[in-house]
Design a protein around this motif. Structure first.
Motif, PDB file in Angstrom:
ATOM      1  N   GLU A  42       0.827  -1.209   0.000  1.00 48.75           N
ATOM      2  CA  GLU A  42       0.000   0.000   0.000  1.00 48.75           C
ATOM      3  C   GLU A  42       0.863   1.261   0.000  1.00 48.75           C
ATOM      4  N   ALA A  43       1.945   1.232   0.776  1.00 48.38           N
ATOM      5  CA  ALA A  43       2.832   2.401   0.831  1.00 48.38           C
ATOM      6  C   ALA A  43       3.475   2.664  -0.529  1.00 48.38           C
ATOM      7  N   LEU A  44       3.922   1.596  -1.195  1.00 47.30           N
ATOM      8  CA  LEU A  44       4.544   1.783  -2.502  1.00 47.30           C
ATOM      9  C   LEU A  44       3.565   2.347  -3.515  1.00 47.30           C
ATOM     10  N   HIS A  45       2.350   1.841  -3.528  1.00 48.86           N
ATOM     11  CA  HIS A  45       1.354   2.370  -4.462  1.00 48.86           C
ATOM     12  C   HIS A  45       1.074   3.850  -4.175  1.00 48.86           C
ATOM     13  N   LEU A  46       0.917   4.192  -2.917  1.00 46.23           N
ATOM     14  CA  LEU A  46       0.629   5.582  -2.558  1.00 46.23           C
ATOM     15  C   LEU A  46       1.762   6.498  -3.015  1.00 46.23           C
ATOM     16  N   VAL A  47       2.994   6.111  -2.713  1.00 45.10           N
ATOM     17  CA  VAL A  47       4.152   6.954  -3.042  1.00 45.10           C
ATOM     18  C   VAL A  47       4.354   7.038  -4.549  1.00 45.10           C
ATOM     19  N   ARG A  48       4.307   5.902  -5.238  1.00 37.18           N
ATOM     20  CA  ARG A  48       4.524   5.942  -6.689  1.00 37.18           C
ATOM     21  C   ARG A  48       3.452   6.767  -7.384  1.00 37.18           C
ATOM     22  N   ASP A  49       2.200   6.643  -6.957  1.00 36.15           N
ATOM     23  CA  ASP A  49       1.134   7.450  -7.564  1.00 36.15           C
ATOM     24  C   ASP A  49       1.411   8.939  -7.391  1.00 36.15           C
ATOM     25  N   MET A  50       1.867   9.330  -6.202  1.00 39.24           N
ATOM     26  CA  MET A  50       2.175  10.748  -5.975  1.00 39.24           C
ATOM     27  C   MET A  50       3.326  11.209  -6.861  1.00 39.24           C
ATOM     28  N   VAL A  51       4.364  10.380  -6.969  1.00 36.19           N
ATOM     29  CA  VAL A  51       5.517  10.758  -7.794  1.00 36.19           C
ATOM     30  C   VAL A  51       5.106  10.870  -9.260  1.00 36.19           C
ATOM     31  N   GLU A  52       4.346   9.902  -9.751  1.00 36.77           N
ATOM     32  CA  GLU A  52       3.975   9.906 -11.162  1.00 36.77           C
ATOM     33  C   GLU A  52       3.025  11.043 -11.514  1.00 36.77           C
TER      34      GLU A  52
END
Length: 337
Positions: free
Chosen positions: A63-73
Motif C-alpha cells: 500500500e505504501a509503494l502504491h501511494l508513493v509511486r502514484d504521488m511521484v507519477e
C-alpha cells in the motif's frame, strides 16, 4: 544537474523512512493538508519529497509503494532511493555468469529476514513486484534543489559530482547495479556512501553487537561533525560505543577519512539513522528525519520553505500506533516481527 528545479512560492515536505507504515503516512499527509484528488494525494501549494526506504519491515508495504509511486507519477511528490530499495534490486537481480554469485545480494539468513515482509506481502502480486523493481531504477540517488538537498544517508560532494558526470539523471542502470556489487569499485562506493553512510573501524579485536543482533566491527559516523577529536564526536547510530572507546582520540588518518559538510552549504536532509526523541536539526543546515516509524517511533516530515537555517519548529510528525489500526477485523495488518 539532477532535479535542480524550483516552483515559485512552492513549499516542500520532506518525509522520513516509511518502511510499510502506510496508514501513518496517510495520517501525516492529512495533517499537512494533502487531500486525495482522483485517488492521489496532492497539495495545492506544496510537494512531498520521500527520503527512501518505503519497503521492508512494516505491515503495509504494498500500500505504501502504491501511494508513493502514484504521488511521484502525478507530480505531487519526488523521491530519492533508500538502501532498502537498492537492497531489493540486488536481492532480486541474478548475477552475471562468471561472477561466482547467484544473486547480486547474497540470499543469507540476515538478508532473507530484512526483505521477508516485502516478499510475503507481494507474493499474491508477483507482476506488481516486478513493476516496482523496474520503477526503483527511475528513482534518483539524490535531489539538489535551489534551496536544499536530499539524500538517503550521506551527502558526499565528491562522489556526487563524479556520479553526475556519468549519470546526469542521478539514476542507476543495470550495468551500474552490477558494478556496485563490488564494494571497492566506484559504483560500490557511491551506493554504500550515499545510501548507507560513512563509518570507521573499531580498534583491533573489538566489535559491537547491535540491537538487531548483528555483530559489527565498524561504527556509523556523522558527515557534518565540526572539529571532531574523539570517537564520541563522530559516532552517529542507535547503538552506543563502549565508554572507553568513545573517549579515544581520532588519529590523523581517521580524521582524513571523515566527510565534512560545509557550514555554508544549502540545508541537507537525510533519513536512515533510526533517531529517537523530539525531532530537531542535527546542525543549522543538516536534518535527519528518520525517527524509527516502524519501531513505533514517529513518522516525521520537515516543512521546507527556503530557509537557510533549519528550525525545530518546522518538524511535524505522527506517533506510530502499536500496531497501526487494521482496516477491518481479520485483515493482515499486524506488524511482522
Amino acid at each position: 544537474m539532477v532535479a535542480k528545479t524550483s516552483v515559485a512560492h512552492r513549499g516542500y515536505d520532506i518525509i522520513g523512512d516509511i518502511h510499510g507504515c502506510a496508514h501513518t503516512l496517510e495520517r501525516l499527509l492529512d495533517q499537512m493538508g494533502y487531500r486525495k484528488v482522483a485517488g492521489v494525494y496532492q497539495h495545492p501549494r506544496r510537494q512531498a519529497i520521500f527520503i527512501g526506504d518505503i519497503i521492508d519491515r512494516g505491515p503495509r508495504i504494498r500500500e505504501a509503494l502504491h501511494l508513493v509511486r502514484d504521488m511521484v507519477e502525478h507530480g505531487s511528490a519526488r523521491i530519492v532511493m533508500g538502501n532498502h530499495e537498492y537492497n531489493a534490486l540486488g536481492y532480486c537481480t541474478r548475477a552475471r555468469p562468471g561472477s561466482g554469485k547467484t544473486f547480486l545480494r547474497e540470499h543469507n539468513a540476515r538478508h532473507d529476514r530484512l526483505i521477508r515482509e516485502t516478499l510475503e506481502q507481494f507474493e499474491p502480486y508477483p507482476h506488481e513486484w516486478n513493476e516496482f523493481l523496474e520503477w526503483f531504477y527511475t528513482i534518483p540517488l539524490f535531489i539538489e534543489d535551489e534551496d536544499f538537498r536530499v539524500v538517503h544517508a550521506c551527502w558526499d560532494q565528491d562522489l556526487i559530482d563524479k556520479f553526475r558526470d556519468i549519470r546526469p539523471d542521478g539514476c542507476i542502470d543495470d550495468d551500474f547495479m552490477h558494478a556496485s556489487a563490488a564494494i571497492e569499485s566506484f559504483a560500490g562506493q557511491v551506493m554504500d556512501t550515499l545510501l548507507r553512510g560513512t563509518d570507521l573501524r573499531l580498534p583491533e579485536g573489538m566489535s559491537i553487537t547491535g540491537r538487531d543482533g548483528y555483530v559489527r566491527e565498524f561504527f556509523r559516523t556523522k558527515f557534518w561533525a565540526d572539529n571532531p577529536r574523539t570517537y564520541a564526536d563522530v559516532v552517529f547510530q542507535p547503538d552506543p560505543l563502549p565508554p572507553e572507546v568513545a573517549r579515544m582520540e581520532l588519529s590523523e588518518q581517521e580524521r582524513a577519512q571523515l566527510i565534512i559538510y560545509p557550514s555554508d552549504a544549502p540545508p541537507v536532509f537525510v533519513g536512515h539513522y533510526w533517531m529517537e526523541g523530539r525531532p530537531a536539526p542535527r546542525k543549522h543546515n543538516v536534518a535527519c528525519i528518520d525517527y524509527s516509524a516502524v519501531k513505533y517511533g514517529k513518522l516525521v516530515a520537515y516543512r521546507m520553505d527556503g530557509e537557510k537555517v533549519l528550525s525545530p519548529d518546522k518538524f511535524v510528525w505522527i506517533d506510530v500506533e502499536r500496531p497501526e489500526q487494521p482496516t477491518s477485523p481479520g485483515s493482515e495488518d499486524s506488524l511482522a516481527r
